[in-house]
Design an enzyme around this catalytic site. Structure first.
Site, PDB file in Angstrom:
ATOM      1  N   SER A 148      24.322  -7.225  40.476  1.00 20.74           N
ATOM      2  CA  SER A 148      24.352  -7.238  39.014  1.00 20.74           C
ATOM      3  C   SER A 148      22.939  -7.190  38.465  1.00 20.74           C
ATOM      4  O   SER A 148      21.988  -7.653  39.111  1.00 20.74           O
ATOM      5  CB  SER A 148      25.046  -8.509  38.521  1.00 20.74           C
ATOM      6  OG  SER A 148      24.864  -8.700  37.141  1.00 20.74           O
ATOM      7  N   TYR A 161      25.123 -17.298  39.097  1.00 18.21           N
ATOM      8  CA  TYR A 161      25.554 -15.907  39.272  1.00 18.21           C
ATOM      9  C   TYR A 161      24.386 -15.023  39.723  1.00 18.21           C
ATOM     10  O   TYR A 161      24.513 -14.206  40.636  1.00 18.21           O
ATOM     11  CB  TYR A 161      26.110 -15.428  37.930  1.00 18.21           C
ATOM     12  CG  TYR A 161      26.703 -14.046  37.901  1.00 18.21           C
ATOM     13  CD1 TYR A 161      27.972 -13.800  38.420  1.00 18.21           C
ATOM     14  CD2 TYR A 161      26.026 -12.993  37.294  1.00 18.21           C
ATOM     15  CE1 TYR A 161      28.534 -12.532  38.356  1.00 18.21           C
ATOM     16  CE2 TYR A 161      26.575 -11.724  37.226  1.00 18.21           C
ATOM     17  CZ  TYR A 161      27.834 -11.506  37.752  1.00 18.21           C
ATOM     18  OH  TYR A 161      28.384 -10.239  37.678  1.00 18.21           O
ATOM     19  N   LYS A 165      24.139 -12.964  43.227  1.00 18.02           N
ATOM     20  CA  LYS A 165      24.074 -11.505  43.167  1.00 18.02           C
ATOM     21  C   LYS A 165      22.817 -10.956  43.844  1.00 18.02           C
ATOM     22  O   LYS A 165      22.854  -9.897  44.468  1.00 18.02           O
ATOM     23  CB  LYS A 165      24.145 -11.043  41.712  1.00 18.02           C
ATOM     24  CG  LYS A 165      25.521 -11.210  41.079  1.00 18.02           C
ATOM     25  CD  LYS A 165      26.611 -10.509  41.879  1.00 18.02           C
ATOM     26  CE  LYS A 165      27.916 -10.425  41.140  1.00 18.02           C
ATOM     27  NZ  LYS A 165      28.996  -9.811  41.961  1.00 18.02           N
TER      28      LYS A 165
END
Length: 301
Positions: A148, A161, A165
């Site tokens: 991401s 997150y 990622k």
């Protein structure tokens, strides 16, 4: 060049809705047999994975549903074993499953940090480990990790997150080195699309442009026979780009000059992008530094 997956078997995680659903349908349309993984249930209480599998079957394809969590390694091993028992091979793995637990790091509960890492990073690791031996044995495999922009560049409120990622990029880099001789190609997709996960991030005009189908076009290429090697392919709203990691040429300081002050004095030269290049592996950096040492220190030559 026409990309097809006739006779191939693909596993797509988080495939009940959103990008995963789009990826699975795109692969099925091009001939792949699908394992649809997703523990989620839709608003009507029905299994999201079973709904997608039924749709593929209704359109003349082959698919089975799996409703286990990717964070359960034994369940992912069983999922892979079932695919091998039914079809005899696994050619493609799309690690797409994910969730969000957004909050600023100061206010983030460590349990939420762990949950996100468990699903995104460990879940992708578990699924990859479950198919790795079969891909090595058949000397063919295509694996896509879902990274991401939040991991590549950062995003406020997404420390968990982002960490997971970016971890997938490191996983890709090493698995490329270990899998290349078996024709296992490992790449990363960095998508942005209109899904439930981005509902609060995108405005109305962005939602219209950022279709899941435009991202799935990139994904299908990444797991095709002509897939690249350890590429971070970014996709959204019909735009496609690549993120690459480069190392600058940097500077060398003689032993007596290796002080924090001299590092500070040389920071502009250290950051200078002229001559920067991508490195093949971690050892290449060590070799580069050793060569600069030998070239810059007469007593060492």
């Amino acid at each position: 060049m026409s990309i097809t997956f006739d006779g191939q078997v693909a596993i797509v995680t988080g495939a009940g809705n959103g990008l995963g659903r789009s990826h699975a349908l795109a692969l099925a349309k091009r001939g792949a047999k699908l394992v649809i993984n997703d523990p989620a249930r839709n608003a009507d209480g029905k299994s999201a994975a079973e709904d997608v599998a039924a749709l593929i079957i209704a359109e003349g394809g082959e698919a089975i549903a799996n409703t286990d969590s990717v964070a359960d390694f034994s369940a992912m091993e069983a999922m892979a074993a079932k695919a091998l028992s039914k079809w005899g091979r696994i050619d493609v793995l799309v690690n797409n499953a994910g969730l969000l637990r957004d909050k600023s790091f100061a206010n983030m509960d460590m349990a939420d940090f762990r949950t996100v890492v468990d699903v995104h990073l460990m879940g992708s690791t578990y699924c990859t480990k479950a198919v790795w031996a079969a891909m090595r044995e058949q000397r063919y495999g295509r694996i896509a990790m879902t990274t991401s922009a939040s991991g590549l560049y950062g995003s406020f409120g997404q420390a968990n997150y982002s960490a997971a990622k970016m971890g997938l990029v490191g996983l890709m880099n090493t698995l490329h080195l270990e899998g290349a001789k078996y024709d296992i190609r490992v790449n990363c997709l960095a998508p942005i699309a209109s899904t439930a996960m981005t509902e609060q991030i995108l405005d109305e005009s962005q939602h219209v442009a950022m279709t899941t189908e435009s991202v799935s076009a990139a994904l299908v290429y990444l797991v095709s026979g002509e897939a690249p090697f350890r590429t971070v392919l970014c996709a959204g709203a019909g735009s496609y780009a690549a993120t690459r990691i480069y190392e600058t040429e940097g500077i060398f300081l003689e032993p007596q000059d290796q002080t924090p002050e001299n590092v500070a004095a040389g920071i502009e030269a250290i950051l200078d992008p002229e001559g920067q290049k991508g490195l093949a592996d971690g050892g290449e950096q060590a070799r580069k530094f050793a060569e600069k040492f030998l070239a810059g220190t007469p007593s060492a030559s």
